[in-house]
Motif scaffolding. Sequence first.
Motif, PDB file in Angstrom:
ATOM      1  N   ARG A 197      -5.562  28.176 -10.759  1.00  0.00           N
ATOM      2  CA  ARG A 197      -4.724  26.978 -10.708  1.00  0.00           C
ATOM      3  C   ARG A 197      -5.421  25.808 -11.396  1.00  0.00           C
ATOM      4  O   ARG A 197      -4.814  25.090 -12.199  1.00  0.00           O
ATOM      5  CB  ARG A 197      -4.403  26.630  -9.251  1.00  0.00           C
ATOM      6  CG  ARG A 197      -3.405  25.496  -9.095  1.00  0.00           C
ATOM      7  CD  ARG A 197      -3.174  25.143  -7.629  1.00  0.00           C
ATOM      8  NE  ARG A 197      -2.618  26.253  -6.883  1.00  0.00           N
ATOM      9  CZ  ARG A 197      -3.268  26.956  -5.970  1.00  0.00           C
ATOM     10  NH1 ARG A 197      -4.546  26.652  -5.681  1.00  0.00           N
ATOM     11  NH2 ARG A 197      -2.701  27.953  -5.345  1.00  0.00           N
ATOM     12  N   LYS A 198      -6.719  25.612 -11.091  1.00  0.00           N
ATOM     13  CA  LYS A 198      -7.454  24.506 -11.701  1.00  0.00           C
ATOM     14  C   LYS A 198      -7.610  24.720 -13.206  1.00  0.00           C
ATOM     15  O   LYS A 198      -7.453  23.783 -14.002  1.00  0.00           O
ATOM     16  CB  LYS A 198      -8.828  24.367 -11.045  1.00  0.00           C
ATOM     17  CG  LYS A 198      -9.617  23.155 -11.557  1.00  0.00           C
ATOM     18  CD  LYS A 198     -10.934  22.996 -10.830  1.00  0.00           C
ATOM     19  CE  LYS A 198     -11.630  21.704 -11.246  1.00  0.00           C
ATOM     20  NZ  LYS A 198     -11.797  21.540 -12.694  1.00  0.00           N
ATOM     21  N   TYR A 199      -7.918  25.967 -13.610  1.00  0.00           N
ATOM     22  CA  TYR A 199      -8.084  26.247 -15.033  1.00  0.00           C
ATOM     23  C   TYR A 199      -6.776  25.983 -15.784  1.00  0.00           C
ATOM     24  O   TYR A 199      -6.778  25.414 -16.872  1.00  0.00           O
ATOM     25  CB  TYR A 199      -8.529  27.701 -15.241  1.00  0.00           C
ATOM     26  CG  TYR A 199      -8.817  28.030 -16.688  1.00  0.00           C
ATOM     27  CD1 TYR A 199     -10.075  27.817 -17.235  1.00  0.00           C
ATOM     28  CD2 TYR A 199      -7.811  28.532 -17.522  1.00  0.00           C
ATOM     29  CE1 TYR A 199     -10.336  28.094 -18.570  1.00  0.00           C
ATOM     30  CE2 TYR A 199      -8.056  28.812 -18.861  1.00  0.00           C
ATOM     31  CZ  TYR A 199      -9.319  28.588 -19.375  1.00  0.00           C
ATOM     32  OH  TYR A 199      -9.574  28.865 -20.706  1.00  0.00           O
ATOM     33  N   THR A 200      -5.686  26.403 -15.192  1.00  0.00           N
ATOM     34  CA  THR A 200      -4.375  26.206 -15.829  1.00  0.00           C
ATOM     35  C   THR A 200      -4.046  24.723 -15.941  1.00  0.00           C
ATOM     36  O   THR A 200      -3.524  24.264 -16.965  1.00  0.00           O
ATOM     37  CB  THR A 200      -3.270  26.922 -15.029  1.00  0.00           C
ATOM     38  OG1 THR A 200      -3.610  28.314 -14.924  1.00  0.00           O
ATOM     39  CG2 THR A 200      -1.926  26.795 -15.710  1.00  0.00           C
ATOM     40  N   MET A 201      -4.351  23.965 -14.901  1.00  0.00           N
ATOM     41  CA  MET A 201      -4.106  22.526 -14.948  1.00  0.00           C
ATOM     42  C   MET A 201      -4.976  21.861 -16.012  1.00  0.00           C
ATOM     43  O   MET A 201      -4.520  20.998 -16.766  1.00  0.00           O
ATOM     44  CB  MET A 201      -4.382  21.898 -13.576  1.00  0.00           C
ATOM     45  CG  MET A 201      -4.203  20.386 -13.535  1.00  0.00           C
ATOM     46  SD  MET A 201      -2.488  19.853 -13.815  1.00  0.00           S
ATOM     47  CE  MET A 201      -1.830  20.105 -12.155  1.00  0.00           C
ATOM     48  N   ASP A 202      -6.240  22.286 -16.108  1.00  0.00           N
ATOM     49  CA  ASP A 202      -7.177  21.649 -17.042  1.00  0.00           C
ATOM     50  C   ASP A 202      -6.943  22.049 -18.489  1.00  0.00           C
ATOM     51  O   ASP A 202      -7.186  21.252 -19.404  1.00  0.00           O
ATOM     52  CB  ASP A 202      -8.615  21.993 -16.655  1.00  0.00           C
ATOM     53  CG  ASP A 202      -9.055  21.321 -15.361  1.00  0.00           C
ATOM     54  OD1 ASP A 202      -8.362  20.353 -14.941  1.00  0.00           O
ATOM     55  OD2 ASP A 202     -10.051  21.747 -14.768  1.00  0.00           O
ATOM     56  N   HIS A 203      -6.480  23.281 -18.725  1.00  0.00           N
ATOM     57  CA  HIS A 203      -6.389  23.791 -20.093  1.00  0.00           C
ATOM     58  C   HIS A 203      -4.970  24.150 -20.539  1.00  0.00           C
ATOM     59  O   HIS A 203      -4.777  24.520 -21.698  1.00  0.00           O
ATOM     60  CB  HIS A 203      -7.278  25.034 -20.239  1.00  0.00           C
ATOM     61  CG  HIS A 203      -8.725  24.769 -19.942  1.00  0.00           C
ATOM     62  ND1 HIS A 203      -9.592  24.227 -20.861  1.00  0.00           N
ATOM     63  CD2 HIS A 203      -9.451  24.960 -18.810  1.00  0.00           C
ATOM     64  CE1 HIS A 203     -10.791  24.092 -20.307  1.00  0.00           C
ATOM     65  NE2 HIS A 203     -10.738  24.529 -19.069  1.00  0.00           N
ATOM     66  N   GLY A 204      -4.004  24.068 -19.640  1.00  0.00           N
ATOM     67  CA  GLY A 204      -2.644  24.452 -19.974  1.00  0.00           C
ATOM     68  C   GLY A 204      -1.967  23.478 -20.923  1.00  0.00           C
ATOM     69  O   GLY A 204      -2.279  22.282 -20.944  1.00  0.00           O
ATOM     70  N   MET A 205      -1.035  23.978 -21.696  1.00  0.00           N
ATOM     71  CA  MET A 205      -0.236  23.168 -22.618  1.00  0.00           C
ATOM     72  C   MET A 205       1.226  23.240 -22.200  1.00  0.00           C
ATOM     73  O   MET A 205       1.779  24.332 -22.029  1.00  0.00           O
ATOM     74  CB  MET A 205      -0.370  23.688 -24.058  1.00  0.00           C
ATOM     75  CG  MET A 205      -1.784  23.665 -24.610  1.00  0.00           C
ATOM     76  SD  MET A 205      -2.380  21.990 -24.942  1.00  0.00           S
ATOM     77  CE  MET A 205      -1.297  21.500 -26.283  1.00  0.00           C
ATOM     78  N   MET A 206       1.845  22.065 -22.022  1.00  0.00           N
ATOM     79  CA  MET A 206       3.285  22.033 -21.778  1.00  0.00           C
ATOM     80  C   MET A 206       3.985  22.190 -23.121  1.00  0.00           C
ATOM     81  O   MET A 206       3.698  21.462 -24.079  1.00  0.00           O
ATOM     82  CB  MET A 206       3.692  20.717 -21.129  1.00  0.00           C
ATOM     83  CG  MET A 206       3.299  20.608 -19.667  1.00  0.00           C
ATOM     84  SD  MET A 206       4.259  21.690 -18.586  1.00  0.00           S
ATOM     85  CE  MET A 206       5.834  20.868 -18.619  1.00  0.00           C
ATOM     86  N   VAL A 207       4.877  23.170 -23.186  1.00  0.00           N
ATOM     87  CA  VAL A 207       5.548  23.497 -24.445  1.00  0.00           C
ATOM     88  C   VAL A 207       7.053  23.459 -24.217  1.00  0.00           C
ATOM     89  O   VAL A 207       7.555  23.991 -23.223  1.00  0.00           O
ATOM     90  CB  VAL A 207       5.134  24.901 -24.940  1.00  0.00           C
ATOM     91  CG1 VAL A 207       5.853  25.246 -26.232  1.00  0.00           C
ATOM     92  CG2 VAL A 207       3.626  24.976 -25.125  1.00  0.00           C
ATOM     93  N   SER A 208       7.761  22.817 -25.123  1.00  0.00           N
ATOM     94  CA  SER A 208       9.220  22.799 -25.016  1.00  0.00           C
ATOM     95  C   SER A 208       9.832  23.086 -26.379  1.00  0.00           C
ATOM     96  O   SER A 208       9.261  22.738 -27.415  1.00  0.00           O
ATOM     97  CB  SER A 208       9.727  21.453 -24.483  1.00  0.00           C
ATOM     98  OG  SER A 208       9.457  20.421 -25.409  1.00  0.00           O
ATOM     99  N   GLU A 209      10.981  23.716 -26.353  1.00  0.00           N
ATOM    100  CA  GLU A 209      11.740  23.974 -27.577  1.00  0.00           C
ATOM    101  C   GLU A 209      13.218  23.907 -27.263  1.00  0.00           C
ATOM    102  O   GLU A 209      13.635  24.027 -26.099  1.00  0.00           O
ATOM    103  CB  GLU A 209      11.373  25.334 -28.167  1.00  0.00           C
ATOM    104  CG  GLU A 209      11.585  26.509 -27.220  1.00  0.00           C
ATOM    105  CD  GLU A 209      11.095  27.816 -27.821  1.00  0.00           C
ATOM    106  OE1 GLU A 209      11.964  28.600 -28.271  1.00  0.00           O
ATOM    107  OE2 GLU A 209       9.872  28.044 -27.846  1.00  0.00           O
ATOM    108  N   ALA A 210      14.025  23.687 -28.292  1.00  0.00           N
ATOM    109  CA  ALA A 210      15.466  23.538 -28.105  1.00  0.00           C
ATOM    110  C   ALA A 210      16.139  24.882 -27.957  1.00  0.00           C
ATOM    111  O   ALA A 210      15.791  25.848 -28.640  1.00  0.00           O
ATOM    112  CB  ALA A 210      16.066  22.787 -29.282  1.00  0.00           C
ATOM    113  N   LYS A 211      17.095  24.955 -27.052  1.00  0.00           N
ATOM    114  CA  LYS A 211      17.910  26.162 -26.966  1.00  0.00           C
ATOM    115  C   LYS A 211      18.844  26.261 -28.158  1.00  0.00           C
ATOM    116  O   LYS A 211      19.141  27.354 -28.633  1.00  0.00           O
ATOM    117  CB  LYS A 211      18.710  26.162 -25.651  1.00  0.00           C
ATOM    118  CG  LYS A 211      17.863  26.455 -24.422  1.00  0.00           C
ATOM    119  CD  LYS A 211      18.738  26.730 -23.207  1.00  0.00           C
ATOM    120  CE  LYS A 211      17.888  27.198 -22.026  1.00  0.00           C
ATOM    121  NZ  LYS A 211      18.729  27.550 -20.853  1.00  0.00           N
TER     122      LYS A 211
END
Length: 736
Positions: A197-211
């Motif tokens: 959980r901590k690793y994901t919070m520290d290194h995760g990227m929020m990614v979005s794309e259009a449908k």
Amino acid sequence: MSQSEINATQEKRETGDRERIVQQVAKELALSLKQVRTTISLLDEGNTIPFIARYRKEMTGELDENQLRDIEERTNYLRNLEERKAEVIRIIAEQDKLSEELEAAIRKAVKLQEVEDLYRPYRQKRKTRASVAKERGLAPLAEWLLSLPKQGNALTEAAKYIQPDKGVETAEEALQGAMDIVAENMADEAATRAWVRKYTMDHGMMVSEAKSPEAESVYEMYYNYREAAKRMPSHRILAMNRGEREEVLKVSLEVENEPIHRYIAGRWIKGGSAVGDVLHAVVEDAYKRLIAPSIEREVRGELTERAEQQAISIFAGNLRSLLLQPPVRGKVVLGVDPAYRTGCKLAVVDDTGKLLEVAVTYPTPPNNKKREAAAKINELIDRYDVTLIVVGNGTASRETEQFVAEIIAERKDKQLAYLIVNEAGASVYSASKLAQQEFPDLDVAERSAVSIARRLQDPLAELVKIEPKAIGVGQYQHDVSQKHLDESLTTVVESAVNHVGVDVNTASPSLLSYVSGVNATTAKNIVKFREENGRFRSRKQLQKVPRLGAKTYEQCIGFMRISEGEHPLDRTPIHPESYEVVNRLFVELGVGLDQLGSKELAAKLAALYPETLADRLEVGVPTLRDILDSLQRPGRDPREELPLPIFRTDVLKIEDLAPGMELQGTVRNVIDFGAFVDIGIKNDGLVHISQLSEGFVKHPMDVVSVGDNVTVWVLNIDINKGRVGLTMRNPKGRQN
């Protein structure tokens, strides 16, 4: 163990829990144990935060309302946490699986997530691949895999568990079932989940794309977007969430898998083992199928929670600033609720807010009856000596503003001005039961015009009649927890009302209901008693109000004012419990209460030193300091120290603007990325956070507040979109 011994053990544990909470809160908030312990005790005794902050300063070490609320919030959280710990311990104990180590770990946890992680392996689950495998008798094979055998073959060992009658027909099926059990064990381990959980919070990227990339929408900047999760500001998180909810965006949280695989493998696969390859495959499956999806939900949930807290905090700060805007006194006001087809509703109120007359005119399209409308407005101006016209900022407001400015320009004989006010919530109020009771003979739009006029004369008294979240001075308020928003905004209104105080002889039930210790029923009873018995002549009379008991009286009475009562101190914020202190002080000064409010008394009081006087008067220094301040300025309204809003006489159009032009404006809204300023054109201009000051600005609220009058310069203009960029950084290098 006897029942008395069980009770003693339980009491000892509860005492320990209480003390642990005190210590934890004190540590988190950097306060003394005494301050936290005393505050919790005062709250548990039923004292309100405004009362404690104002009248119990010696006991708390002068903690302010924000610090007291922080203590209350953290104490409630930790108490709920203790209840959850007890529940989890009970459930695991009933399964005969509670070890001393596990119980100690649960009791040591300081976050709810830690408790839930520890409880996860023992929680009743729906049917899973692992539970099916256990039913088929494959748990021993899973234990064999986890024993990390140095020799042997996984399929050979699995062949021993072939049982067609239980649905295990091949060695491969047996091995897969055992792997499923091991994967669930890995996914349920608390330490593994906490690290991932901590690793994901520290290194995760929020990614979005259009449908649908070709479709136009307000979310176009997020059609192909990536940003580090932990650095995302709240408004972008909430915008992505809304785009996903409206099925415009696909949003995910991406993180590199390999470091996570290595970490999990390092916890579960130690040394060389004949089944190492099998367990490495289990690690990948456990993460991809079981850990990653739930951790993504949890991390996104935490990000959203933080974003909501920030959004609610911004709304709360803006609301407080709006509620504490200075009242515009001594003016007869014409309120205008603008509209197109249905016409502009007019309401004239006198300098006390009393409604004098309502009317409707049609100066805007499609009717365009400007001549008739001008005649009606001029008639009202002359009949009631109107000096200020207030226009709501809703539909047709700028056309109406232009019309009003033309009338003012023609009336050279009158000192007239106008103001645009935020009418957010006026329609909510006008359709409410309260408005129906207040103005049963008016229609909805006419009530709205009255509200628009009154909210200038006394913003606090009028705005408390409206559901707080309907007063639109936030960002993404519809995307946050409505329960938390309501709680936070109600707290803000309560704080503002008690900061100002209320005149008990004029206050509405809505206003009274926010006074410390007073609920809606008691507020109505106060008004009913006033109507039946006439004006309150003393604070003591409030003790006769039905259902206003001793505790409520203690909590509320210091915030109640009686301007022309029998006792001079009843118009001050001094609590009746301190009246005797004032008597001793006046004896020492050789003056009488009849001198209250005189310049001579104010001068004498200003020369006193509370630190040297407090012991003789048998009172604490903080309380004496407040008493002296109240005596120097009896009846003072703290809002009157703030600058009045900017009154205008002419309209500015976007076409009139040019880069570098200096303007005076009023801050209408403060958000994460800047502030919107009313400069007198149709749409408010935006001062981006980078343009608020010459120096670094952590958050716009550190520089500006709703209602501030500011000097701005035009930075850029987009006539097609009706947008104006502003700066508060003087382009000529002058001080602004």
